[in-house]
Design a protein around this motif. Structure first.
Motif, PDB file in Angstrom:
ATOM      1  N   MET A 596     -12.322   0.560 -22.524  1.00 16.63           N
ATOM      2  CA  MET A 596     -12.203   1.798 -23.639  1.00 16.63           C
ATOM      3  C   MET A 596     -11.755   3.106 -22.678  1.00 16.63           C
ATOM      4  O   MET A 596     -11.077   3.864 -23.080  1.00 16.63           O
ATOM      5  N   ASN A 597     -12.271   2.947 -21.519  1.00 14.07           N
ATOM      6  CA  ASN A 597     -11.726   4.363 -20.457  1.00 14.07           C
ATOM      7  C   ASN A 597     -11.114   3.918 -19.539  1.00 14.07           C
ATOM      8  O   ASN A 597     -10.751   5.226 -18.728  1.00 14.07           O
ATOM      9  N   GLU A 598     -10.216   3.076 -19.651  1.00 13.78           N
ATOM     10  CA  GLU A 598      -9.213   2.566 -18.721  1.00 13.78           C
ATOM     11  C   GLU A 598      -8.214   4.013 -18.661  1.00 13.78           C
ATOM     12  O   GLU A 598      -7.600   4.145 -17.490  1.00 13.78           O
ATOM     13  N   HIS A 599      -7.685   4.356 -19.519  1.00 13.56           N
ATOM     14  CA  HIS A 599      -6.738   5.396 -19.750  1.00 13.56           C
ATOM     15  C   HIS A 599      -7.187   6.788 -19.107  1.00 13.56           C
ATOM     16  O   HIS A 599      -6.277   7.601 -18.912  1.00 13.56           O
ATOM     17  N   ASN A 600      -8.393   6.986 -18.938  1.00 10.59           N
ATOM     18  CA  ASN A 600      -9.120   8.231 -18.379  1.00 10.59           C
ATOM     19  C   ASN A 600      -8.767   8.420 -16.662  1.00 10.59           C
ATOM     20  O   ASN A 600      -8.878   9.298 -16.249  1.00 10.59           O
ATOM     21  N   GLN A 603      -4.688   7.642 -10.960  1.00 17.06           N
ATOM     22  CA  GLN A 603      -4.110   6.913  -9.719  1.00 17.06           C
ATOM     23  C   GLN A 603      -5.498   6.376  -9.062  1.00 17.06           C
ATOM     24  O   GLN A 603      -5.765   6.458  -7.917  1.00 17.06           O
ATOM     25  N   GLU A 604      -6.071   5.557  -9.870  1.00 20.68           N
ATOM     26  CA  GLU A 604      -7.266   4.643  -9.604  1.00 20.68           C
ATOM     27  C   GLU A 604      -8.545   5.298  -9.488  1.00 20.68           C
ATOM     28  O   GLU A 604      -9.464   4.999  -8.746  1.00 20.68           O
ATOM     29  N   TRP A 605      -8.352   6.563  -9.628  1.00 21.22           N
ATOM     30  CA  TRP A 605      -9.628   7.419  -9.325  1.00 21.22           C
ATOM     31  C   TRP A 605     -10.559   7.782 -10.614  1.00 21.22           C
ATOM     32  O   TRP A 605      -9.719   7.720 -11.764  1.00 21.22           O
ATOM     33  N   PRO A 606     -11.810   7.757 -10.720  1.00 23.30           N
ATOM     34  CA  PRO A 606     -12.566   7.697  -9.567  1.00 23.30           C
ATOM     35  C   PRO A 606     -12.842   6.646  -8.991  1.00 23.30           C
ATOM     36  O   PRO A 606     -13.512   6.418  -7.946  1.00 23.30           O
ATOM     37  N   GLY A 607     -12.402   5.422  -9.248  1.00 25.18           N
ATOM     38  CA  GLY A 607     -12.922   4.000  -8.500  1.00 25.18           C
ATOM     39  C   GLY A 607     -13.735   3.401  -9.297  1.00 25.18           C
ATOM     40  O   GLY A 607     -14.789   4.125 -10.196  1.00 25.18           O
ATOM     41  N   LEU A 657     -12.291  13.083 -11.244  1.00 27.72           N
ATOM     42  CA  LEU A 657     -13.573  12.465 -11.408  1.00 27.72           C
ATOM     43  C   LEU A 657     -14.083  13.492 -12.789  1.00 27.72           C
ATOM     44  O   LEU A 657     -14.479  12.777 -13.987  1.00 27.72           O
ATOM     45  N   LYS A 658     -13.787  14.658 -12.800  1.00 24.09           N
ATOM     46  CA  LYS A 658     -14.256  15.467 -14.128  1.00 24.09           C
ATOM     47  C   LYS A 658     -13.226  15.020 -15.308  1.00 24.09           C
ATOM     48  O   LYS A 658     -13.939  15.054 -16.170  1.00 24.09           O
ATOM     49  N   LEU A 659     -12.077  14.963 -14.943  1.00 25.65           N
ATOM     50  CA  LEU A 659     -11.186  14.592 -16.121  1.00 25.65           C
ATOM     51  C   LEU A 659     -11.630  13.080 -16.858  1.00 25.65           C
ATOM     52  O   LEU A 659     -11.709  12.758 -18.011  1.00 25.65           O
ATOM     53  N   PHE A 660     -12.059  12.208 -15.761  1.00 30.60           N
ATOM     54  CA  PHE A 660     -12.621  10.825 -16.167  1.00 30.60           C
ATOM     55  C   PHE A 660     -13.930  11.084 -17.252  1.00 30.60           C
ATOM     56  O   PHE A 660     -14.057  10.381 -18.138  1.00 30.60           O
ATOM     57  N   VAL A 661     -14.956  11.554 -16.526  1.00 35.24           N
ATOM     58  CA  VAL A 661     -15.986  11.754 -17.112  1.00 35.24           C
ATOM     59  C   VAL A 661     -15.944  12.692 -18.589  1.00 35.24           C
ATOM     60  O   VAL A 661     -16.357  12.004 -19.728  1.00 35.24           O
ATOM     61  N   PHE A 670     -16.143   5.069 -27.414  1.00 33.83           N
ATOM     62  CA  PHE A 670     -17.059   4.748 -26.409  1.00 33.83           C
ATOM     63  C   PHE A 670     -18.344   5.326 -26.572  1.00 33.83           C
ATOM     64  O   PHE A 670     -19.469   4.675 -26.114  1.00 33.83           O
ATOM     65  N   MET A 671     -18.555   6.719 -27.129  1.00 40.21           N
ATOM     66  CA  MET A 671     -19.515   7.178 -27.145  1.00 40.21           C
ATOM     67  C   MET A 671     -20.327   6.468 -28.374  1.00 40.21           C
ATOM     68  O   MET A 671     -21.558   6.440 -28.132  1.00 40.21           O
TER      69      MET A 671
END
Length: 857
Positions: A596-600, A603-607, A657-661, A670-671
């Motif tokens: 669900m969150n792969e598109h967030n 460049q493979e971050w945050p890991g 990281l911020k963008l992913f969260v 997801f929520m």
């Protein structure tokens, strides 16, 4: 590290003491007023003594007997925690005046309550000019009256630094700061001082005549304008002073005073000196003598040069106080029985009781899943060793240089070691430090013998170091082992050993608590202070053994499940522990969330490791605000030191990281799935929390309620767990709780009422049966029979009170089949429901409330 069963070899010698040895061991202190239960307050400018006084009636009604206060002495202005004390001899004015402390004492006394005070003997806050001891040292240098109060190495291989205090306070390199005019000489009321950015530093009065002569100024004010005309003239004045301001990043390399961990604004003090002890303890001693303070919690004892010497001195100064120490015991390690204290602050209890609710059957699948999604196959022990080496090299370079210099002087005295290089000496002793499986050993100059436990620990650490670094001289490892065992004595030799022990605790804390715990994400509920993430689960039998030992040796130790230093709140851990009972479902859920969150991802971050850490955190602490989870995840990745760091931040990674969260929190699919999953865990998590709370309140020891923890404690690591508490709501709920029957209390569980109600009921039982819960009371495990017997913990206290708590509760749904507890003979009543108990049938005992507390009639 290693499972508990494999760490018996690490137990101090006292664990195996004979009856004769126990008979001649020092008697436990005769303490007046051991708390029945404490309540922790985190004082700060936003929560003062007056506010605490207003809450005393509420705590008294709840059943608390002692307020447990964070440090109250003068801290640096604006401190939100109080551990950066800058004046030991006055109350922190931001918390109130002496009259407010007296008023708090009087209100406590009206309710037959007392005050436990957190004290900080290891270090002082030096960032503020309010620290007059430190200010005097900067002003007068080695001739200052207070020069010996701080642990400063005035010697230096660099002639420019000899006799000076290194101050890593500059935002950039010294020459750049000079050129930019960020270092200036200022005048105030006829005295000169240096302004280095935001830091104000004194100018030594003895240098004033030379300054006036060189500038041709008749007064300090006239001299200032002349000095500040060029960087060269400012530099000339700086070089006259008793300190050397430097770029802040150099602190880990050239710092010449001992500090608290890696915090350069907290300077270690020499509390081992009698005068320093007396002056730093004088105010607290007055409060003890007035009766304003009744007990002490000692912060960071492992940072002291000789903890046992300090504790004996403290006991002499506070002979009747209840004293517990912050001591992190690794699995299998025991507290030294010769220390004249009442116990620890309870990290040992916290981890043992937490382990009860983790199903060891889930370990294999969770481990496999972690490796599958992250590709990380590093074992926990190997990870800790790696992080210790890195912390020593990157963060403790200054301390390493100091100890290596001492070792070089020692080697020079022994012809067999004279040709070993500085590099070889450094690598050998640091590898031994990294191989030590506990925070520190306690070889002290005041002891005539070394305990078998310490001897074994040192020998095994040296042997392990030799195996992992076979390219280094084996005889050098042997030589250092002899030193650490006090078999080679002398002033320098003793200094090396004592400083080594002070440093290993700091290395362990930074490498494990503040690094490895944020890197090893297999099952983060295990990543708790004093815990071992490789130890998966804790059996009922092992818990009973722990409680029996605790009742025998440390019956007045503190029982904690949340503190200001824990990585997550007690109820977060209780809910997360359920995942160990459903590893396959959890794995499938996480895989779904990752898709669900792969598109967030950027460049493979945050890991994957960080992503998995996030999902575990959300499940444990939900609901929580966007701000809280963003702040916590930023703290987590900086602590992990893998992609960014507190001192070397990587903005690109942190933005990713911020963008992913944020992307995950904005993902409605997801929520919805997250909320559904958490909802399926909530009731079982609450039952586990209530069981954990009951065990904390009735097991041997003194229970502590961390502020706000009387309701559901869904907090994360500081500063998240220091947020303001809504006490008005808690007062209202307590008034309601007094009127509720058990089933009504359980029905109101979403609000936390069931937890508050349980605490109220159990503390009432502790008040009614003080002997059963006291040092003279007995702890008796009770047999459990039936199909789900392994999912029940039951024991009797003093023959009058019985605790019955479920564990591994996922899927029970109140259906216990033929499971029952074999009660001691006699007539029993359930103190939670008021019902008479004719047998130990679990279905009947938990029909109205998930846990049971029985009272003998």
């Amino acid at each position: 590290m290693t499972p508990r069963a494999e760490t018996e070899q690490y137990r101090p010698a006292k664990s195996f003491a004979s009856r004769r040895e126990r008979a001649i061991a020092p008697a436990k202190p005769n303490v007046r007023g051991v708390p029945r239960a404490t309540y922790r307050f985190q004082f700060n400018p936003e929560f003062t003594l007056s506010q605490a006084r207003e809450l005393v009636p509420y705590l008294a009604q709840l059943g608390i007997t002692h307020v447990y206060a964070s440090p109250l002495l003068k801290a640096c202005s604006g401190s939100m925690h109080g551990y950066d004390i800058c004046d030991f001899q006055m109350l922190n004015p931001e918390l109130g005046a002496e009259k407010d402390l007296k008023a708090l004492h009087e209100e406590l006394a009206r309710h037959s309550m007392g005050l436990i005070l957190d004290i900080v003997p290891n270090h002082m806050g030096i960032a503020s000019p309010e620290n007059r001891w430190w200010r005097d040292v900067l002003t007068h240098g080695k001739v200052s009256r207070y020069a010996g109060y701080f642990d400063i190495d005035w010697r230096s291989n660099d002639p420019r630094l000899t006799g000076k205090v290194v101050l890593p306070i500059l935002a950039d390199r010294y020459h750049r700061e000079l050129e930019r005019g960020h270092i200036q000489v200022k005048e105030h009321r006829g005295a000169l001082h240096l302004q280095c950015g935001e830091t104000n530093l004194p100018v030594c009065p003895a240098t004033l005549p030379a300054i006036l002569q060189r500038t041709g100024g008749s007064t300090p004010r006239a001299a200032v304008e002349k000095i500040n005309e060029t960087p060269e003239s400012v530099d000339e004045i700086v070089r006259m002073q008793n300190y050397a301001p430097m770029f802040w990043r150099t602190g880990d390399t050239v710092l010449n005073y001992r500090r608290f961990f890696t915090i350069t604004s907290l300077a270690g003090i020499r509390i081992e000196e009698a005068l320093v002890f007396e002056e730093s303890f004088a105010t607290v001693k007055q409060w003890l003598e007035k009766g304003w303070v009744n007990g002490l919690r000692v912060d960071h004892t492992d940072g002291l040069r000789d903890p046992e010497q300090y504790l004996h001195r403290l006991r002499a100064a506070a002979p009747r106080a209840w004293i517990v120490i912050e001591k992190i015991l690794e699995p299998g390690e025991n507290l030294c029985e010769s220390w004249p204290i009442n116990g620890t602050t309870g990290y040992d209890f916290l981890n043992d009781v937490c382990g009860l609710f983790i199903d060891p059957k889930g370990e294999k699948r969770l481990s496999e899943f972690y490796r599958e999604i992250t590709g990380d196959r590093t074992g926990y022990a190997a990870l800790v060793l790696e992080k210790k080496r890195r912390i020593i090299h990157d963060n403790f370079a200054a301390e390493t240089n100091r100890l290596t210099g001492l070792l070089l002087e020692i080697a020079e005295k022994h012809w067999r070691c004279r040709d070993f290089s500085r590099g070889e000496l450094c690598q050998c002793w640091t590898e031994i430090a990294a191989s030590l499986p506990v925070y520190r050993t306690y070889v002290g100059t005041g002891r005539t013998e070394i305990t078998g436990g310490d001897s074994r620990l040192i020998h095994e650490a040296a042997a392990a170091a030799g195996k992992t670094r076979p390219e280094l001289p084996a005889e050098l490892f042997d030589f250092i082992e002899e030193l650490l065992l006090f078999r080679k004595r002398g002033t320098i030799e003793d200094d090396f050993v004592l400083r080594f022990q002070q440093l290993t605790g700091a290395i362990m804390a930074k490498a494990v608590e503040d690094t490895a715990f944020y890197c090893y994400g297999r099952f983060i509920v295990l990543n708790e202070v004093g815990g071992d993430p490789s130890r998966f689960g804790f059996s009922v039998q092992a818990f009973h053994q722990m409680c029996r030992r605790r009742q025998e040796i440390w019956p007045e130790s503190m029982n904690s499940v949340s503190t200001h230093d824990t990585k997550r709140g007690a109820d977060v851990r209780a809910r997360m522990s359920l995942l160990s009972q459903m590893p396959q479902e959890w794995a499938e859920t996480v895989r779904r969330w990752m898709k669900m969150n792969e598109h967030n991802r950027t460049q493979e971050w945050p890991g994957r490791k960080t992503e998995y850490f996030l999902y575990q955190t959300l499940v444990g602490a939900w609901p929580l605000s966007r701000e809280r989870i963003l702040d916590y995840m930023l703290k987590a990745v900086r602590e992990a030191k893998e992609n960014t760091d507190w001192s070397r931040q990587v903005p690109e990674y942190e933005r990713a990281l911020k963008l992913f969260v944020e992307g995950a929190l904005d993902n409605s699919e997801f929520m919805a799935d997250l909320k559904r999953f958490v909802s399926s865990l909530e009731d079982d998590g609450r039952i586990a929390s209530l069981a954990q709370t009951l065990l904390q309140l009735t097991a041997p020891g003194v229970p502590d309620v961390y502020q706000g923890g009387e309701l559901w404690d869904l907090t994360l690591a500081d500063p998240d767990n220091r947020r303001p508490i809504d006490f008005a709501r808690r007062k209202q709920m307590l008034a309601t709780a007094k009127t509720l029957e058990a089933d009504k209390a359980w029905q109101q569980r979403p609000s936390g009422m069931s937890k508050l109600w349980l605490i109220l009921k159990v503390l009432e039982a502790r008040r009614n049966f003080p002997d059963s819960f006291g040092a003279a009371g007995q702890y008796e495990p009770l047999p459990v029979r039936g199909a789900k017997s392994a999912q029940v913990v039951a024991f009797a206290r003093g023959g009058n009170v019985v605790t019955i708590a479920p564990r591994l509760v996922r899927g029970i749904n109140g259906e216990w089949a033929d499971t029952g507890v074999e009660l001691p003979a006699g007539r029993w009543r359930n103190a939670l429901t008021g019902d008479p108990v004719s047998g130990g049938d679990m279905n009947a005992l938990t029909a109205h409330f998930p846990v049971a507390l029985l009272i003998r009639e």
